[in-house]
Design a protein around this motif. Sequence first.
Motif, PDB file in Angstrom:
ATOM      1  N   ALA A  96       0.830  -1.211   0.000  1.00 10.44           N
ATOM      2  CA  ALA A  96       0.000   0.000   0.000  1.00 10.44           C
ATOM      3  C   ALA A  96       0.860   1.255   0.000  1.00 10.44           C
ATOM      4  N   LEU A  97       1.970   1.237   0.708  1.00  6.86           N
ATOM      5  CA  LEU A  97       2.873   2.383   0.709  1.00  6.86           C
ATOM      6  C   LEU A  97       3.485   2.617  -0.666  1.00  6.86           C
ATOM      7  N   GLN A  98       3.743   1.551  -1.384  1.00 10.35           N
ATOM      8  CA  GLN A  98       4.362   1.674  -2.699  1.00 10.35           C
ATOM      9  C   GLN A  98       3.375   2.074  -3.779  1.00 10.35           C
ATOM     10  N   PHE A  99       2.155   1.493  -3.735  1.00 13.70           N
ATOM     11  CA  PHE A  99       1.237   1.639  -4.869  1.00 13.70           C
ATOM     12  C   PHE A  99      -0.113   2.229  -4.508  1.00 13.70           C
ATOM     13  N   GLY A 100      -0.312   2.582  -3.242  1.00  9.36           N
ATOM     14  CA  GLY A 100      -1.565   3.206  -2.861  1.00  9.36           C
ATOM     15  C   GLY A 100      -2.608   2.213  -2.375  1.00  9.36           C
ATOM     16  N   LEU A 101      -3.704   2.765  -1.822  1.00 11.32           N
ATOM     17  CA  LEU A 101      -4.756   1.936  -1.232  1.00 11.32           C
ATOM     18  C   LEU A 101      -5.798   1.548  -2.270  1.00 11.32           C
ATOM     19  N   ASP A 102      -5.443   0.665  -3.160  1.00 12.04           N
ATOM     20  CA  ASP A 102      -6.394   0.080  -4.094  1.00 12.04           C
ATOM     21  C   ASP A 102      -6.928  -1.191  -3.444  1.00 12.04           C
ATOM     22  N   TYR A 103      -8.111  -1.090  -2.831  1.00 15.08           N
ATOM     23  CA  TYR A 103      -8.597  -2.179  -1.996  1.00 15.08           C
ATOM     24  C   TYR A 103      -8.838  -3.461  -2.774  1.00 15.08           C
ATOM     25  N   LEU A 104      -9.301  -3.348  -4.009  1.00 16.65           N
ATOM     26  CA  LEU A 104      -9.527  -4.550  -4.803  1.00 16.65           C
ATOM     27  C   LEU A 104      -8.208  -5.263  -5.091  1.00 16.65           C
ATOM     28  N   THR A 105      -7.192  -4.480  -5.431  1.00 17.26           N
ATOM     29  CA  THR A 105      -5.882  -5.070  -5.690  1.00 17.26           C
ATOM     30  C   THR A 105      -5.307  -5.710  -4.431  1.00 17.26           C
ATOM     31  N   LEU A 106      -5.438  -5.004  -3.308  1.00 20.26           N
ATOM     32  CA  LEU A 106      -4.928  -5.546  -2.052  1.00 20.26           C
ATOM     33  C   LEU A 106      -5.664  -6.823  -1.660  1.00 20.26           C
ATOM     34  N   ALA A 107      -6.992  -6.843  -1.875  1.00 21.31           N
ATOM     35  CA  ALA A 107      -7.767  -8.049  -1.555  1.00 21.31           C
ATOM     36  C   ALA A 107      -7.353  -9.212  -2.450  1.00 21.31           C
ATOM     37  N   ASP A 108      -7.120  -8.899  -3.718  1.00 22.73           N
ATOM     38  CA  ASP A 108      -6.682  -9.941  -4.649  1.00 22.73           C
ATOM     39  C   ASP A 108      -5.314 -10.491  -4.254  1.00 22.73           C
ATOM     40  N   LEU A 109      -4.401  -9.582  -3.899  1.00 25.73           N
ATOM     41  CA  LEU A 109      -3.071 -10.006  -3.480  1.00 25.73           C
ATOM     42  C   LEU A 109      -3.133 -10.867  -2.228  1.00 25.73           C
ATOM     43  N   LEU A 110      -3.966 -10.460  -1.282  1.00 26.38           N
ATOM     44  CA  LEU A 110      -4.079 -11.204  -0.028  1.00 26.38           C
ATOM     45  C   LEU A 110      -4.662 -12.592  -0.268  1.00 26.38           C
ATOM     46  N   LEU A 111      -5.696 -12.670  -1.087  1.00 29.59           N
ATOM     47  CA  LEU A 111      -6.307 -13.966  -1.379  1.00 29.59           C
ATOM     48  C   LEU A 111      -5.320 -14.894  -2.081  1.00 29.59           C
ATOM     49  N   ARG A 112      -4.596 -14.343  -3.059  1.00 31.83           N
ATOM     50  CA  ARG A 112      -3.606 -15.157  -3.772  1.00 31.83           C
ATOM     51  C   ARG A 112      -2.497 -15.613  -2.836  1.00 31.83           C
ATOM     52  N   ALA A 113      -2.119 -14.743  -1.909  1.00 31.80           N
ATOM     53  CA  ALA A 113      -1.070 -15.113  -0.965  1.00 31.80           C
ATOM     54  C   ALA A 113      -1.538 -16.221  -0.028  1.00 31.80           C
ATOM     55  N   ILE A 114      -2.767 -16.104   0.467  1.00 29.29           N
ATOM     56  CA  ILE A 114      -3.297 -17.120   1.385  1.00 29.29           C
ATOM     57  C   ILE A 114      -3.397 -18.475   0.694  1.00 29.29           C
ATOM     58  N   LEU A 115      -3.821 -18.450  -0.568  1.00 26.15           N
ATOM     59  CA  LEU A 115      -3.974 -19.692  -1.329  1.00 26.15           C
ATOM     60  C   LEU A 115      -2.676 -20.137  -1.993  1.00 26.15           C
ATOM     61  N   PHE A 116      -1.619 -19.360  -1.826  1.00 28.21           N
ATOM     62  CA  PHE A 116      -0.319 -19.659  -2.425  1.00 28.21           C
ATOM     63  C   PHE A 116      -0.419 -19.774  -3.944  1.00 28.21           C
ATOM     64  N   VAL A 117      -1.124 -18.824  -4.552  1.00 26.09           N
ATOM     65  CA  VAL A 117      -1.214 -18.769  -6.012  1.00 26.09           C
ATOM     66  C   VAL A 117      -0.137 -17.808  -6.505  1.00 26.09           C
ATOM     67  N   PRO A 118       0.840 -18.294  -7.247  1.00 24.44           N
ATOM     68  CA  PRO A 118       1.928 -17.413  -7.689  1.00 24.44           C
ATOM     69  C   PRO A 118       1.467 -16.400  -8.710  1.00 24.44           C
ATOM     70  N   SER A 119       2.139 -15.266  -8.731  1.00 23.46           N
ATOM     71  CA  SER A 119       1.840 -14.198  -9.669  1.00 23.46           C
ATOM     72  C   SER A 119       2.850 -14.223 -10.809  1.00 23.46           C
ATOM     73  N   SER A 120       2.428 -13.712 -11.960  1.00 23.08           N
ATOM     74  CA  SER A 120       3.338 -13.596 -13.105  1.00 23.08           C
ATOM     75  C   SER A 120       4.027 -12.237 -13.122  1.00 23.08           C
ATOM     76  N   ASP A 121       3.880 -11.493 -12.027  1.00 19.68           N
ATOM     77  CA  ASP A 121       4.481 -10.162 -11.922  1.00 19.68           C
ATOM     78  C   ASP A 121       6.002 -10.256 -11.990  1.00 19.68           C
ATOM     79  N   VAL A 122       6.603  -9.327 -12.728  1.00 19.28           N
ATOM     80  CA  VAL A 122       8.071  -9.336 -12.860  1.00 19.28           C
ATOM     81  C   VAL A 122       8.753  -9.042 -11.525  1.00 19.28           C
ATOM     82  N   GLU A 123       8.014  -8.462 -10.570  1.00 21.91           N
ATOM     83  CA  GLU A 123       8.594  -8.142  -9.272  1.00 21.91           C
ATOM     84  C   GLU A 123       8.740  -9.362  -8.378  1.00 21.91           C
TER      85      GLU A 123
END
Length: 363
Positions: A96-123
Motif C-alpha cells: 500500500a505504501l508503494q502503490f496506494g490503497l487500491d482495496y480490490l488489488t490488495l484483496a486480490d493479493l491477499l487472497l492469492r497469498a493465502i492460497l499460495f497462487v503465484p503471480s506472473s508479476d516481474v517483481e
Amino acid sequence: MNTGKQFFTALEALRGIAAIMVMFRHTGGTLGPIPQNIGYLSVDLFFLLSGVVLANSYEKQLATGEISPAKFIVQRLIRLYPLYLLSLPVGLLNYALQFGLDYLTLADLLLRAILFVPSSDVEGAFRLNGPSWSLFFELWAGVLFSTLLIRLSWRSLLAITMGAAGFTLYGALAAGNLDIGHQAGYFRFGFSRVLFSFSLGICLYRLYEVRKPKVAESGNMVGLLLCACLVFITNIPARIFFGFPYFDFLLCLVVFPAMVWMAMSTRQAGLVELVFRWLGRLSYPIYILHGPIFSLLQSLRQRGFDLPASPAAGMIVVFAIFIVAGIAAVHFDEPVRKKLKMMIALNPSPAVPAASNTVTEQP
C-alpha cells in the motif's frame, strides 16, 4: 527406510545459519551497500535439509500407512502457515505504501497469498512476502514426497535427482547462476530446483540409515566448523562465478551433501547444543518474517522517512528481527501449532519446548 526419528542438532544449526545468510541478502539497503553474494544457495541447502528431515520424521510412517498423505500435508500446512499468515499484514502495508490503497488489488493479493497462487508479476511470484516462494515449492515437494517419492528405490530417487539437476542447470546457464525459480521467467525451474536438492536429501538420509557412520568425536568443534564453512561459502561474491553456474552445482551436489553428512555424524553438548537448538528454532521465523520487514523499511525510506542506512543501524534492525522471531516462535507459532494439532487430533504433543526431541520440520 528410517527406523525411528533422530535429532541432528548440527542440522538445526546449519538451517539457522542459512536463514540468517538469506536475511542479510534481503536487507534492502538497511545495512548500507552490500555486495551480492551466493547466499541464494542457502535455499538449496534448505531443500536438501528438508529431504533429510522429512525422510527421518515421516518416511516410515507414510510407507507403513501409519499416516496418510493427506494427514502429512495437513501437518506441513500447520507447520508453515501460522507464521506465514502473520507476515502478510506487513506485506500488505508495504504494498500500500508503494502503490496506494487500491482495496480490490490488495484483496486480490491477499487472497492469492493465502492460497499460495503465484503471480506472473516481474517483481516476484509472491509480492507480499518475497522469500515465501520457496515455501510454495516446499509444499509441492511435500505432496510429491508423500505420494510418490517414498515408494521409489534409492536408485530411482538418484535418477530423479540427476534429471532434475540437469533441467535446473539448463535454466541456470540461461540465467547465469542458480538463483532461479522465484522470477516470472524462470518460475518453472523452481520445480526442478527443489526436486533436485530435496530428492538428494532423501537419498542422503537413506544412505545414512544403511551405513550408520560412526559418531565423530569433538562434535562441538565439528559443528562449529561446519557453521563457519557455511558462512564463508554463502559470502563468496556472486560476480566471481556469474556466468559459470557449474560452481553453484558443485556446491549443491557435492559440498552441501558432504556438510550435511558430517553434521548428521556429530552430536553436540552443553552450550553449543543449546545454541544450535535455538538456531534451528529461530530459523523459520527469521526466514519468513524478515522479507516483509526489510521491504517495509525500504518503502518508508522511499516515501521520505529519514531512516538511517548504515551497518550500525542495520545491525540494530537485524537484532530486532532476532527478538521478533523469538517472540513469534515462543508466544505465537508454537502455541498455535499445538492448538491446531489438538483440534484435528493429529497426535498432539503436550508442549513444544525449546529443547525438543523431534526434528524441526522446516525450511
